[in-house]
Design a protein around this motif. Structure first.
Motif: not given
Length: 192
Positions: A53-64, A86-90
């Motif tokens: 979970g931590a690795a997933l969040i870290d990778a996602y945060l980097e992309r985001f 707002s398009d990130f959410f949809s």
């Protein structure tokens, strides 16, 4: 499968499971089935679900963060940047996925402390970026001068998270942009 490809596949499938079922609801058995490897192989890459979970969040945060930086650098009005945000959410909802930060926040009580701190960081990244864009809009005269940037950032993020949950439940991602537009427009004019 090459080790890095396996690790990437595990992270991708774990993200889908979290965004459709929640962190607490999926197991390594689910992940094993989706990726087509044994549970022991998953433990080789991620000894615990918390590390996964931590690795997933870290990778996602980097992309985001890269996506936010790119959006910040666009030559566009603050209002336009906020609407694009707002398009990130949809986007994910079109694929049947709840926004990751919303899905994780819903499971906050079951998350290990290391993941809870990452989720908090995730929301703060959203709020900091929104505050920055709102301050740009204040400087350019797009928003009313009595606007409180941090408070308005919280309202916008809350609106988008709530709209995402409603849109996800109704299977209608088209609900998000109008809600975002109304919230953004309300920042430019006094409320009656």
């Amino acid at each position: 499968m090459v080790a890095q490809d396996t690790k990437s596949a595990l992270l991708a499938e774990a993200e889908v499971l979290i965004r459709t079922q929640g962190y607490a609801a999926f197991s390594y058995a689910d992940l094993s089935e989706r990726v087509g490897i044994r549970k022991a192989s998953i433990h080789h890459h991620f000894p615990t679900k918390e590390l996964l979970g931590a690795a997933l969040i870290d990778a996602y945060l980097e992309r985001f963060e890269l996506e936010l930086k790119s959006l910040s650098e666009k030559r566009a009005s603050a209002k336009s940047k906020l609407l694009s945000y707002s398009d990130f959410f949809s986007g994910g909802l079109r694929d049947g996925l709840m926004p990751l930060c919303g899905a994780l926040a819903a499971d906050a009580a079951q998350l290990p402390p290391s993941m809870q701190s990452r989720v908090k960081k995730f929301f703060n990244i959203h709020l900091d970026w929104l505050e920055e864009i709102l301050e740009q809009g204040l400087e350019s005269g797009e928003f009313r001068d009595n606007l409180k940037a941090r408070r308005s950032a919280t309202v916008l993020l809350s609106t988008l998270q709530g709209a995402s949950l409603v849109a996800w439940a109704l299977k209608d991602p088209s609900l998000i942009r109008p809600a975002a537009k109304q919230a953004i427009d309300s920042l430019a004019f006094p409320l009656d």
